[in-house]
Design an enzyme around this catalytic site. Structure first.
Site, PDB file in Angstrom:
ATOM      1  N   TYR A 160     -14.441  -2.978   3.893  1.00 18.53           N
ATOM      2  CA  TYR A 160     -13.403  -1.954   4.009  1.00 18.53           C
ATOM      3  C   TYR A 160     -14.028  -0.551   3.950  1.00 18.53           C
ATOM      4  CZ  TYR A 160      -9.713   1.181   2.394  1.00 18.53           C
ATOM      5  OH  TYR A 160      -8.868   2.251   2.246  1.00 18.53           O
ATOM      6  N   LYS A 199       2.821  -3.287  -1.903  1.00 21.84           N
ATOM      7  CA  LYS A 199       1.394  -3.607  -1.773  1.00 21.84           C
ATOM      8  C   LYS A 199       0.990  -4.680  -2.793  1.00 21.84           C
ATOM      9  CE  LYS A 199      -1.618  -0.379  -1.012  1.00 21.84           C
ATOM     10  NZ  LYS A 199      -2.439   0.826  -1.223  1.00 21.84           N
TER      11      LYS A 199
END
Ligand SMILES: NC(=O)c1ccc[n+]([C@@H]2O[C@H](COP(=O)([O-])OP(=O)(O)OC[C@H]3O[C@@H](n4cnc5c(N)ncnc54)[C@H](O)[C@@H]3O)[C@@H](O)[C@H]2O)c1
Length: 334
Positions: A160, A199
């Site tokens: 990421y 999330k």
């Protein structure tokens, strides 16, 4: 809240990832402050697909957009046919938030395709429309570089972080080749605030610990959490950064944090104070190797080149967030 003198009324604004945490807050920011703007949210929304770590492949949720009166397009930034759905518009501003935002995904191919390849397409679109591009980079580009983390000293330690690091390089090259375009990357540190609930496990520790406390349980922290410090930044200050990034002194990638790191223990303690509980703390071993022990944004460049000036303290940010934490407690997050 107006952060500068840009009038977004009568402007056409694309928000990719607009059904997610930061993107949906941006959508409401424009709706509330610039009612004559045309805001287009583009997001693939969630489906039932999960990654190997059990987390969803995308976190966009319709509930983040309830009350939003702009336009919503369900599309995947990896898919040219979906991007073509944006063909009818000429954008003045692009806020590119869509990404695999879960830092613990290790499928490098899907991360690079989603976060990096799509960026070329969106930059090309920005160029065609002569739009201003503000995109989300991340503090994960720094890996465990010592604090304070400063632009130019990156060392990503997961796929990421690497994908965002490459986006920054693409943006820098694009800026050089197209000096008349405005392209700004924002390296968010640990953002917290309303519309992050969906999330789930990747939401901030503010809401996760808040819900543990509301369950009547002692907040669970890693051992030594009074010494694990992060630069927690409130969503209001992140909105400020996005708006100010539309008028930079110069293109670049800038840190968005407070510059004032705080511990996870501080979060638990402030929450207990605000919620009127005295449950103590449960300490558990930290299972992660290479866990970031200290982040602190060096925000000198953001201050000079964006005029960024974070104003929300952790105490204030948590206090104003409490009613929302309570409202969401125990509600369905699927
Ligand atoms: N929240 C933080 O603390 C933080 C920190 C650093 C960087 N960032 C970055 O900021 C941006 C926004 O983060 P967030 O916290 O709002 O995360 P989020 O997961 O809530 O938002 C990302 C949105 O992108 C959408 N998306 C994912 N893949 C997509 C695809 N292929 N096509 C279209 N839409 C897609 C998701 O559905 C989601 O709505 C991300 O780029 C993230 O990497 C966030």
């Amino acid at each position: 809240m107006m952060y500068n003198n840009i009038d977004f009324n009568n402007k056409t604004i694309l928000i990719t990832g607009g059904a997610g945490f930061i993107g949906s807050n941006l959508a409401f920011y424009f709706q509330e402050n610039f009612p004559k703007s045309t805001v287009i949210v583009f997001d693939c929304f969630r489906n039932t697909e999960i990654f190997a770590n059990g987390n969803l492949k995308s976190f966009g949720h319709y509930k983040n957009l309830i009350g939003f009166k702009g336009r919503v397009i369900c599309g995947n930034i990896n898919n040219q046919a979906d991007l073509a759905l944006l063909g009818d518009y000429k954008f003045d501003f692009v806020f590119h938030q869509a990404a695999i935002s879960d830092t613990r995904i290790y499928d490098q191919e899907i991360i690079m395709k989603t976060n990096v390849n799509s960026f070329y397409d969106l930059l090309a679109r920005t160029k065609k429309d002569r739009a201003i591009m503000v995109y989300a980079s991340s503090a994960a580009t720094y890996g465990s570089q010592p604090s304070p983390q400063i632009e130019g000293n990156e060392n990503p330690e997961n796929p990421y972080g690497y994908s965002k690091y490459i986006m920054d390089q693409i943006a820098s090259q694009y800026s050089k080749e197209n000096p008349d375009l405005t392209i700004v990357g924002l390296r968010f540190f640990n953002v917290y605030g309303p519309r992050e609930y969906y999330k789930a496990k990747t939401s901030s520790m503010v809401i996760q610990l808040g819900h543990q406390i509301l369950n009547g349980k002692a907040p669970r922290l890693f051992k030594g959490s009074d010494k694990i410090l992060r630069d927690f930044i409130n969503i209001e200050d992140v909105l400020q950064a996005n708006i100010k990034a539309c008028k930079p002194k110069q293109n670049g990638t800038y840190n968005v944090g407070t510059g004032n790191p705080r511990s996870f223990q501080d979060i638990a303690d402030i929450l207990q104070q605000e919620l009127g509980t005295n449950l103590g703390t449960e300490y558990i071993p930290n299972p992660y190797d290479g866990y970031q022990m200290h982040t602190q944004a060096d925000i000198r460049a953001s201050k000079v080149n964006l005029g960024f000036d974070p104003v929300v303290s952790l105490e204030e940010g948590i206090k104003t967030y409490i009613p929302e934490i309570k409202r969401l407690h125990g509600t369905d997050m699927s």
